[in-house]
Enzyme design. Structure first.
Site, PDB file in Angstrom:
ATOM      1  N   GLU A   1      40.921  36.733  50.223  1.00 32.08           N
ATOM      2  CA  GLU A   1      41.633  35.859  49.781  1.00 32.08           C
ATOM      3  C   GLU A   1      42.245  36.446  48.663  1.00 32.08           C
ATOM      4  OE1 GLU A   1      42.152  33.048  50.646  1.00 32.08           O
ATOM      5  OE2 GLU A   1      40.354  32.331  52.110  1.00 32.08           O
TER       6      GLU A   1
ATOM      7  N   ASN B   1      39.499  32.770  37.936  1.00 31.31           N
ATOM      8  CA  ASN B   1      40.229  31.610  37.938  1.00 31.31           C
ATOM      9  C   ASN B   1      39.539  30.376  38.279  1.00 31.31           C
ATOM     10  OD1 ASN B   1      40.539  32.425  40.440  1.00 31.31           O
ATOM     11  ND2 ASN B   1      42.506  31.592  40.464  1.00 31.31           N
TER      12      ASN B   1
HETATM   13  N1  LIG Z   1      43.568  33.585  47.764  1.00 35.25           N
HETATM   14  C1  LIG Z   1      42.626  33.094  46.775  1.00 35.25           C
HETATM   15  O1  LIG Z   1      41.835  32.419  47.369  1.00 35.25           O
HETATM   16  C2  LIG Z   1      42.523  33.437  45.497  1.00 35.25           C
HETATM   17  C3  LIG Z   1      41.584  32.751  44.699  1.00 35.25           C
HETATM   18  C4  LIG Z   1      41.784  33.218  43.292  1.00 35.25           C
HETATM   19  C5  LIG Z   1      42.270  34.052  42.788  1.00 35.25           C
HETATM   20  N2  LIG Z   1      43.027  34.898  43.567  1.00 35.25           N
HETATM   21  C6  LIG Z   1      43.627  36.141  43.384  1.00 35.25           C
HETATM   22  O2  LIG Z   1      43.026  37.104  42.479  1.00 35.25           O
HETATM   23  C7  LIG Z   1      43.547  37.704  41.477  1.00 35.25           C
HETATM   24  C8  LIG Z   1      43.096  37.219  40.181  1.00 35.25           C
HETATM   25  O3  LIG Z   1      41.889  37.698  39.959  1.00 35.25           O
HETATM   26  P1  LIG Z   1      41.198  38.870  39.440  1.00 35.25           P
HETATM   27  O4  LIG Z   1      42.140  39.442  38.222  1.00 35.25           O
HETATM   28  O5  LIG Z   1      39.812  38.640  39.149  1.00 35.25           O
HETATM   29  O6  LIG Z   1      41.231  40.096  40.546  1.00 35.25           O
HETATM   30  P2  LIG Z   1      40.518  41.257  40.751  1.00 35.25           P
HETATM   31  O7  LIG Z   1      41.269  42.069  41.951  1.00 35.25           O
HETATM   32  O8  LIG Z   1      41.085  42.324  39.499  1.00 35.25           O
HETATM   33  O9  LIG Z   1      39.166  41.381  40.603  1.00 35.25           O
HETATM   34  C9  LIG Z   1      38.543  40.508  41.619  1.00 35.25           C
HETATM   35  C10 LIG Z   1      37.072  40.864  41.791  1.00 35.25           C
HETATM   36  O10 LIG Z   1      37.051  42.103  42.297  1.00 35.25           O
HETATM   37  C11 LIG Z   1      36.186  43.044  41.475  1.00 35.25           C
HETATM   38  N3  LIG Z   1      36.444  44.343  41.542  1.00 35.25           N
HETATM   39  C12 LIG Z   1      37.412  45.034  40.944  1.00 35.25           C
HETATM   40  N4  LIG Z   1      37.581  46.252  41.637  1.00 35.25           N
HETATM   41  C13 LIG Z   1      36.838  46.488  42.616  1.00 35.25           C
HETATM   42  C14 LIG Z   1      36.387  47.552  43.531  1.00 35.25           C
HETATM   43  N5  LIG Z   1      36.954  48.510  43.396  1.00 35.25           N
HETATM   44  N6  LIG Z   1      35.424  47.343  44.376  1.00 35.25           N
HETATM   45  C15 LIG Z   1      34.981  45.942  44.555  1.00 35.25           C
HETATM   46  N7  LIG Z   1      35.237  44.830  43.634  1.00 35.25           N
HETATM   47  C16 LIG Z   1      36.081  45.066  42.761  1.00 35.25           C
HETATM   48  C17 LIG Z   1      36.227  42.600  40.157  1.00 35.25           C
HETATM   49  O11 LIG Z   1      35.260  42.778  39.347  1.00 35.25           O
HETATM   50  C18 LIG Z   1      36.428  40.834  40.400  1.00 35.25           C
HETATM   51  O12 LIG Z   1      35.132  40.327  40.702  1.00 35.25           O
HETATM   52  C19 LIG Z   1      45.141  37.121  41.604  1.00 35.25           C
HETATM   53  O13 LIG Z   1      45.934  38.036  42.367  1.00 35.25           O
HETATM   54  C20 LIG Z   1      45.064  35.912  42.532  1.00 35.25           C
HETATM   55  O14 LIG Z   1      46.084  35.580  43.406  1.00 35.25           O
HETATM   56  C21 LIG Z   1      43.273  34.717  45.071  1.00 35.25           C
HETATM   57  C1  LIG Z   2      41.856  24.591  44.384  1.00 35.52           C
HETATM   58  N1  LIG Z   2      43.014  25.055  44.282  1.00 35.52           N
HETATM   59  C2  LIG Z   2      43.996  24.628  43.318  1.00 35.52           C
HETATM   60  C3  LIG Z   2      43.758  24.915  45.708  1.00 35.52           C
HETATM   61  C4  LIG Z   2      42.988  26.629  44.080  1.00 35.52           C
HETATM   62  C5  LIG Z   2      42.197  27.488  45.157  1.00 35.52           C
HETATM   63  C6  LIG Z   2      41.876  28.949  44.581  1.00 35.52           C
HETATM   64  C7  LIG Z   2      43.137  29.651  44.124  1.00 35.52           C
HETATM   65  O1  LIG Z   2      43.176  30.292  43.135  1.00 35.52           O
END
Ligand SMILES: NC(=O)c1ccc[n+]([C@@H]2O[C@H](COP(=O)([O-])OP(=O)(O)OC[C@H]3O[C@@H](n4cnc5c(N)ncnc54)[C@H](O)[C@@H]3O)[C@@H](O)[C@H]2O)c1
Ligand SMILES: C[N+](C)(C)CCCC=O
Length: 532
Positions: A292, A195
Site C-alpha cells: 500500500e 499517518n
Molecule cells: N497506500 C496506502 O494505504 C498508504 C497509507 C498510508 C501511507 N502511505 C504512504 O506512506 C508514505 C508515508 O509514510 P512513511 O513516511 O512512514 O513511509 P516509509 O516508507 O518511510 O516508512 C513506512 C514503514 O516502513 C518502515 N521501513 C523503512 N525502511 C524499511 C526497510 N528497509 N525495510 C522494512 N521496513 C522499512 C518504516 O520504519 C515504517 O514503518 C507516503 O508515501 C504515503 O503515501 C500509503
Molecule cells: C481513511 N482514508 C482517509 C481513506 C485514508 C486511508 C489511508 C491512507 O493514507
C-alpha cells in the site's frame, strides 16, 4: 463441536488489562481512567515498554540506540524509541508462530467471537485511544475518533467473515471428488506508516487474524504508541498469547522482519522507495507481499457538477490529516468554465480551517508529523512558486497564540493556482496540506493528463452526468474512483493501488485472498490407473 468460550483456561475470553502509560500528573492506568478525557496537549510522557510479544509488553534492550519520539503539536519528547534487534525480532516471530499453531486450528466462528470482543473493547475505549493517537500523530481529535471507529469496524467486519471462510466440493468421474480448503498463511508481518497508526494496525491484523494467521506488526518509529494498545486489547479479548505482537524500530528492524525465514507474508504501508525494498527482501524468501504505497491522485471537477459539493469534496481530498494521506486527490483538475467560482469558494473555505491544538474539539487541522517533514512540505511550496505557481492562501508555518504550541509543526493549508502538469508540486507526492489546481477543457484531455503519472492509488470525479461519471471512472488508472465524493472508505470496500501505488488490497471480501491460501484435496474412490 468444540466450544471455545468458557471451556478453555488457556485463552480466557477476558483477562485483566492494566495500562502501562504514566503521566506526569498521574500514574493511573490509561484505559480505565475516566479523567483521561481531560488530558491536554503537552502533558503526556510515555515511559513504559512499547513492544509486545508472548502476551505481554516487553522493554526494548538496545537503549544506547534509542531515538526520541516527539509530540508533533509541541515538539516535546513524548517517549524514547528503542529499536528491536535480531534476537528480539526472532522472539516475537517465534511467539507468533506458537500462537498460530493454536489459533489456526479454531473454527472461524470461534475466532469471530474473540475478534468481536476486541472490536467491542475498542469501541468502548475509542475516545481514550483517539487522544493517544492525536498526541502521537498531531491530527485533530475529530479525525482521530473516526480513525478509531474505522479500526473497530474493520475488526467487526472480518469477524463476520471468519465463519464464512470455506472451500469448494468438485465432483469427479467414478465417484471420485476433490475439495478445496482455505487455509491461513502462517506468521504475517505488518509494517505501518505514521499517518494512520492505529487504523493501519487494524486494517492489517483484522483480516490476517480472521483467516487464522498470527501477526508481528511494526509501527512507524514516529508513531510507536498506539499499536501496543491494540495488542493489549486483542489479549484482553482472548486471543492466544503471541497472536498479535508489536516490535518497535525503523528500517533495520523492518528488514529483519522481511528476511526472517518463518515469515510467510509481508503487508507493507509506506512510500514507494521503501515498498520496492520490502518487495525485494520478501522475494528472496518467496514471501507473499501486499504493498500500500503513495499516490498523486487526480480529482476531476466538471462544469456540470454540484459546485458546493465539489468544493467540499476538494477539501476532503486534500486536507484530512494535514494532507498526510496516501489517497489524497492533490491534482485538482477544474473545467475552465467554472474555475473562478470554484477557486473563490475553495480559498474562502480553506482560509476558514481552524488550525491549532489538535486535542481541542473546534480544531480541524493539527500539526504535521515532524519538523523535517514540515520543512520538506515548505520546500515543495517554495519550489512551486519558483516554477510559476501562485499561492492563493496558506503555505506558511502557523504560529499559534497558545505558548505551549510554539514548538509544534503547524502549517496553514495551502491552495496553489496557475499550476502546470510539469511542475514538481503536481508530479510528486507532497504529503502535506497543499492543493494544486489545474484547468482543463475536455474530458479526453483531462483523462490523458490525469493518467499521466506513475502512481495509481485513487481518483475522483464530480459531475451530474451519470454516463460521464462511469465512463471517467472506467478510464482512470487507479485502484479507487470516487464519484461525487472523496476519501470515503468504508471497511466493506476494497482499498489499494494500481501502478506504482502498489498491489494487493485492504478491506472488503477480497482481502481474504491476500491472507489465505487454497489447498486442493483430491480423493480417489476407485482403483489407481497404472501406466507402467
Ligand atoms: N497506500 C496506502 O494505504 C498508504 C497509507 C498510508 C501511507 N502511505 C504512504 O506512506 C508514505 C508515508 O509514510 P512513511 O513516511 O512512514 O513511509 P516509509 O516508507 O518511510 O516508512 C513506512 C514503514 O516502513 C518502515 N521501513 C523503512 N525502511 C524499511 C526497510 N528497509 N525495510 C522494512 N521496513 C522499512 C518504516 O520504519 C515504517 O514503518 C507516503 O508515501 C504515503 O503515501 C500509503
Ligand atoms: C481513511 N482514508 C482517509 C481513506 C485514508 C486511508 C489511508 C491512507 O493514507
Amino acid at each position: 463441536m468444540k466450544q471455545w468460550i468458557g471451556k478453555s483456561n488457556e485463552f480466557p475470553l477476558r483477562t485483566q488489562v492494566t495500562s502501562h502509560f504514566k503521566f506526569k500528573m498521574a500514574q493511573t492506568p490509561l484505559l480505565s481512567l475516566p479523567e483521561f478525557r481531560n488530558v491536554s496537549t503537552g502533558s503526556l510522557v510515555v515511559k513504559e515498554a512499547l513492544n509486545f510479544w508472548g502476551g505481554a509488553r516487553v522493554q526494548g534492550k538496545d537503549t544506547k540506540n534509542s531515538e526520541p519520539v516527539y509530540e508533533p503539536a509541541t515538539g516535546r519528547v513524548l517517549c524514547d524509541l528503542i529499536p528491536c534487534g535480531e534476537e528480539e525480532v526472532d522472539q516475537a516471530i517465534k511467539s507468533a508462530h506458537s500462537a498460530y499453531l493454536k489459533w489456526s486450528k479454531l473454527a472461524g466462528i470461534e475466532r469471530a467471537r474473540i475478534l468481536l470482543e476486541a472490536a467491542r473493547i475498542i469501541r468502548e475505549r475509542r475516545d481514550q485511544i483517539a487522544i493517544l493517537e492525536v498526541i502521537n500523530n498531531g491530527k485533530s481529535i475529530t479525525e482521530a475518533k473516526v480513525d478509531i471507529d474505522v479500526a473497530w469496524q474493520c475488526i467487526e467486519y472480518y469477524a463476520g467473515i471468519a465463519p464464512t471462510l470455506a472451500g469448494q466440493h468438485i465432483q469427479l468421474p467414478g465417484g471420485s471428488f476433490a475439495y478445496t480448503r482455505r487455509e491461513p498463511l502462517g506468521v504475517c508481518v505488518g509494517i505501518g506508516a505514521w499517518n494512520y497508526p492505529f487504523q493501519i494496525a487494524a486494517w492489517k491484523s483484522a483480516p490476517a487474524l480472521a483467516c487464522g494467521n498470527a501477526m508481528v506488526f511494526k509501527p512507524s518509529p514516529m508513531t510507536p504508541v498506539t499499536a501496543v494498545i491494540l495488542a493489549e486489547i486483542y489479549k484482553e479479548a482472548g486471543v492466544p498469547d503471541g497472536l498479535f505482537n508489536v516490535v518497535q524500530g525503523a528500517a533495520e528492524t523492518g528488514s529483519l522482519l522481511c528476511h526472517h525465514p518463518m515469515v510467510a507474508k509481508v503487508s507493507f504501508t509506506g512510500s514507494v522507495p521503501t515498498g520496492k525494498k520490502v518487495m525485494e527482501m520478501s522475494a528472496k524468501g518467496v514471501k507473499q507481499v501486499t504493498l500500500e504505497l503513495g499516490g498523486k491522485s487526480p480529482l476531476i471537477i466538471f462544469k456540470d457538477c454540484e459546485l458546493e459539493n465539489a468544493v467540499r469534496g476538494a477539501l476532503m481530498a486534500n486536507f484530512l490529516t494535514q494532507g498526510e494521506v496516501c489517497c489524497n486527490g492533490t491534482r485538482v483538475f477544474v473545467q475552465r468554465d467554472i474555475m473562478k467560482p470554484f477557486v473563490e469558494d475553495v480559498v474562502k473555505r480553506t482560509k476558514a480551517i481552524a488550525v491549532g491544538d489538535p486535542l481541542l474539539d473546534g480544531t480541524r487541522m493539527g500539526s504535521l508529523i515532524s519538523k523535517p517533514h514540515m520543512e520538506k512540505v515548505l520546500g515543495f511550496i517554495k519550489q512551486a512558486k519558483e516554477q510559476g505557481a501562485t499561492v492563493l492562501c496558506g503555505g506558511e508555518p502557523f504560529v499559534s497564540s497558545d505558548p505551549k504550541l510554539k514548538g509544534g509543526y503547524f502549517l496553514s493549508p495551502c491552495v496553489l493556482d496557475n499550476c502546470r502538469d510539469d511542475m514538481t508540486c503536481v508530479k510528486e507526492e507532497i504529503f502535506g496540506p497543499v492543493m494544486s489546481i489545474l484547468p482543463f477543457d475536455t474530458e479526453e484531455e483531462v483523462l490523458q493528463r490525469a493518467n499521466n503519472t506513475t502512481f495509481g492509488l485513487a481518483s475522483g470525479v464530480f459531475t451530474r452526468d451519470i454516463s460521464r461519471a462511469h465512463r471517467v471512472a472506467e478510464n482512470l488508472q487507479a485502484g479507487t474512483c470516487f464519484i461525487n465524493n472523496y476519501n470515503v472508505s468504508p471497511v466493506e470496500v476494497p482499498f489499494g493501488g494500481y501502478k506504482m501505488s502498489g498491489f494487493g488490497r485492504e478491506n472488503g471480501m477480497v482481502t481474504i485472498e491476500y491472507y489465505s491460501q487454497l489447498k486442493t484435496v483430491v480423493v480417489e474412490m476407485g482403483d489407481v490407473e497404472n501406466y507402467f
